[in-house]
Design a protein around this motif. Structure first.
Motif, short mmCIF file in Angstrom:
data_model
loop_
_atom_site.label_atom_id
_atom_site.label_comp_id
_atom_site.label_asym_id
_atom_site.label_seq_id
_atom_site.Cartn_x
_atom_site.Cartn_y
_atom_site.Cartn_z
N VAL A 83 -2.98 2.33 23.16
CA VAL A 83 -4.03 1.42 22.68
C VAL A 83 -3.47 0.02 22.84
O VAL A 83 -2.54 -0.37 22.12
CB VAL A 83 -4.41 1.70 21.22
CG1 VAL A 83 -5.52 0.73 20.77
CG2 VAL A 83 -4.87 3.15 21.04
N ALA A 132 -4.71 -4.29 18.15
CA ALA A 132 -4.50 -2.92 18.65
C ALA A 132 -4.53 -1.92 17.51
O ALA A 132 -5.12 -0.84 17.63
CB ALA A 132 -3.18 -2.84 19.41
N ARG A 156 -8.04 -1.47 16.41
CA ARG A 156 -8.76 -0.60 17.34
C ARG A 156 -8.35 0.85 17.17
O ARG A 156 -9.18 1.76 17.24
CB ARG A 156 -8.52 -1.06 18.78
CG ARG A 156 -9.19 -0.21 19.83
CD ARG A 156 -10.69 -0.10 19.62
NE ARG A 156 -11.32 0.84 20.53
CZ ARG A 156 -12.38 1.58 20.22
NH1 ARG A 156 -12.94 1.48 19.02
NH2 ARG A 156 -12.89 2.41 21.09
N PHE A 189 -6.84 7.36 28.92
CA PHE A 189 -7.51 6.18 28.40
C PHE A 189 -8.96 6.52 28.09
O PHE A 189 -9.60 7.29 28.81
CB PHE A 189 -7.45 5.04 29.41
CG PHE A 189 -6.05 4.60 29.75
CD1 PHE A 189 -5.37 3.71 28.94
CD2 PHE A 189 -5.41 5.11 30.87
CE1 PHE A 189 -4.08 3.30 29.24
CE2 PHE A 189 -4.12 4.71 31.19
CZ PHE A 189 -3.44 3.81 30.37
N ARG A 190 -9.49 5.91 27.07
CA ARG A 190 -10.86 6.21 26.67
C ARG A 190 -11.87 5.63 27.66
O ARG A 190 -12.87 6.27 27.99
CB ARG A 190 -11.12 5.68 25.26
CG ARG A 190 -10.31 6.38 24.20
CD ARG A 190 -10.55 5.78 22.83
NE ARG A 190 -11.85 6.11 22.27
CZ ARG A 190 -12.13 7.23 21.63
NH1 ARG A 190 -11.20 8.17 21.48
NH2 ARG A 190 -13.33 7.45 21.13
N ASP A 227 -12.09 0.00 30.69
CA ASP A 227 -11.53 -1.23 30.13
C ASP A 227 -10.12 -1.00 29.58
O ASP A 227 -9.23 -1.85 29.75
CB ASP A 227 -12.43 -1.76 29.01
CG ASP A 227 -13.78 -2.25 29.51
OD1 ASP A 227 -13.90 -2.48 30.72
OD2 ASP A 227 -14.70 -2.39 28.69
N ASP A 228 -9.92 0.15 28.92
CA ASP A 228 -8.60 0.45 28.36
C ASP A 228 -7.56 0.66 29.46
O ASP A 228 -6.41 0.23 29.33
CB ASP A 228 -8.69 1.69 27.46
CG ASP A 228 -9.57 1.46 26.24
OD1 ASP A 228 -9.47 0.38 25.64
OD2 ASP A 228 -10.36 2.36 25.90
#
Length: 447
Positions: free
Chosen positions: A274, A282, A285, A392-393, A396-397
């Motif tokens: 993250v 972070a 998030r 990564f989700r 963007d991540d």
């Protein structure tokens, strides 16, 4: 040259284990798990960042409680063959079961991917975690641990034998001599073992990397021993730094005990970084992600997978965790045993175990780019990993990691600034296997 860090990308589409809320994210296409263009974009982004491999997970049993990505996804080798035509360097690793496949068919499919990709194929050997898979293949029961792992060992040995059916110079294609194939360099396998009887030869030559790279993800005693005997890459369970150190040292020790070079087995731990502009952002998030994914019913279902897709819904959530260890004997025995031991030691209820499920998946790689790079460097130097299998989700991540963390790893001399080779073996620093019929020493990949 210092030991290099390896990075792989593990796309989960609309959400894998513990990612119960991901499909609701407006940045995630609702058809991501069955959209080949989603995977092509992911592979291209990872290749641009010089990652070693794209890893595709798979299983062959579901019910309605399974993670969103599992319910509706593409078959790995078909998918990776399409991705191969849009990439040039990144390795393509697919999961396939040694319990529910035949060696000749699977060896041919992976060899085909290896040729299509120019020597970038990898096979993640699994013995099948989900006990319900048996019923999809006409069997009443899932095979027990000992049988599954013995079958897996023989399966890999047969596949490697088939991949050596042709010597590397078997096809002179000499028009003047009217000689397309030199028949003396085509070899039948004639294998007769406990689990398989395969004549061969395979009707496909070796690829530029000799053979697909064999990966494995065993955690049990049987799994660790299989990995030490045949694997060239491992997807490790991770856990705490101390647990990862123990696993890493154990696998390397077992590999040496089997007469293999421990450097020829690359251990990847799972990582879900993250990354944000600041450590505080972070961590904020990370808390948001935990809240998004903390679905009690889904967590209960996820627990059930270790016990043969067991349905916990009939139990009192506030009673002690039930004694169902016997249900894990043919499923996720090691994970289940660890879970039961923790529940017993800490006197946890079923609700507490389910509510804590996602907490145990939290990543050690959370923070601003320099914080995440520091953590990766620390784990790498501490002898826990050779690489990280990154999930990564969102796109963007992935971009935040690629743009923020990768340059720092490169600046510190931990990660490559250019691909060393065109093959997966070459980029992992693995040797090309000698063809058993020529008995010549293996050459360094892409030397």
């Amino acid at each position: 040259m210092p030991r290099p860090l390896h990075l792989a990308l593990h796309p989960y589409g609309v959400g894998g284990p513990g990612q119960h809320g991901l499909w609701k994210d407006p940045r995630v296409a609702k058809n991501a798990s069955i959209d080949v263009n989603y995977y092509i974009r992911q592979a291209k982004a990872a290749e641009h960042a010089l990652f070693d491999a794209l890893f595709i997970v798979d299983s062959q049993f579901i019910n309605a409680t399974y993670p969103a990505h599992y319910l509706n996804r593409l078959e790995p080798l078909t998918l990776l063959s399409a991705v191969a035509t849009h990439t040039r360097h990144i390795g393509l690793v697919g999961t396939a079961s040694s319990t529910y496949n035949s060696p000749f068919n699977l060896a041919r499919r992976f060899a085909s991917l290896d040729h299509i990709s120019g020597g970038r194929a990898g096979w993640n050997v699994v013995t099948s975690f989900d006990t319900g898979t048996a019923r999809n293949y006409g069997l009443d029961e899932h095979l027990d641990y000992a049988t599954r792992y013995a079958r897996a060992l023989e399966f890999v040995q047969v596949a490697r034998g088939l991949w050596d059916s042709y010597e590397d110079d078997a096809f002179p294609a000499d028009v003047e001599r009217n000689l397309f194939l030199d028949p003396s360099k085509l070899h039948e396998l004639r294998h007769e073992g406990e689990h398989f009887k395969v004549a061969g030869p395979l009707n496909l030559s070796r690829s530029p990397q000799g053979q697909p790279v064999v990966f494995q993800a065993g955690v049990s005693e049987e799994g660790r021993d299989l990995a030490a005997r045949v694997a060239e890459g491992i997807y490790a369970p991770g856990g705490s730094l101390e647990q990862a150190q123990e696993y890493y040292a154990d696998i390397k020790r077992r590999t040496a005990a089997h007469g293999r070079d421990p450097e020829h087995i690359k251990i990847f731990i799972h990582g879900s970084p993250v990354v944000a502009a600041t450590d505080e952002a972070a961590r904020r998030r990370e808390r948001e992600i935990f809240d998004e994914d903390n679905d009690l019913d889904r967590n209960l279902a996820l627990l059930g997978r270790s016990f043969g897709a067991y349905d916990f819904s009939g139990h009192d959530l506030d009673a002690p965790f039930p004694d169902i260890a016997h249900l894990a004997e043919k499923g996720g025995r090691t994970a289940a045993a660890s879970l039961i031991a923790r529940a017993t030691e800490e006197r946890l209820t079923l609700r507490q175990v389910a509510e804590s499920a996602n907490a145990f998946r939290r990543s050690p790689f959370v923070g601003a780019p320099d914080t995440v790079a520091d953590a990766i460097e620390h784990w790498f130097a501490a002898g826990t990993l050779d690489g990280i299998n990154l999930a990564f989700r969102t796109d963007d991540d992935l971009e935040l990691f690629v743009d923020g963390v990768v340059p720092l790893l490169q600046k510190r001399g931990l990660f490559r600034t250019a691909y060393a080779a065109d093959t997966l073996r070459g980029n992992l620093g693995l040797p090309v296997p000698a063809n058993r019929h020529t008995r010549e020493p293996a050459l360094a990949a892409d030397a």
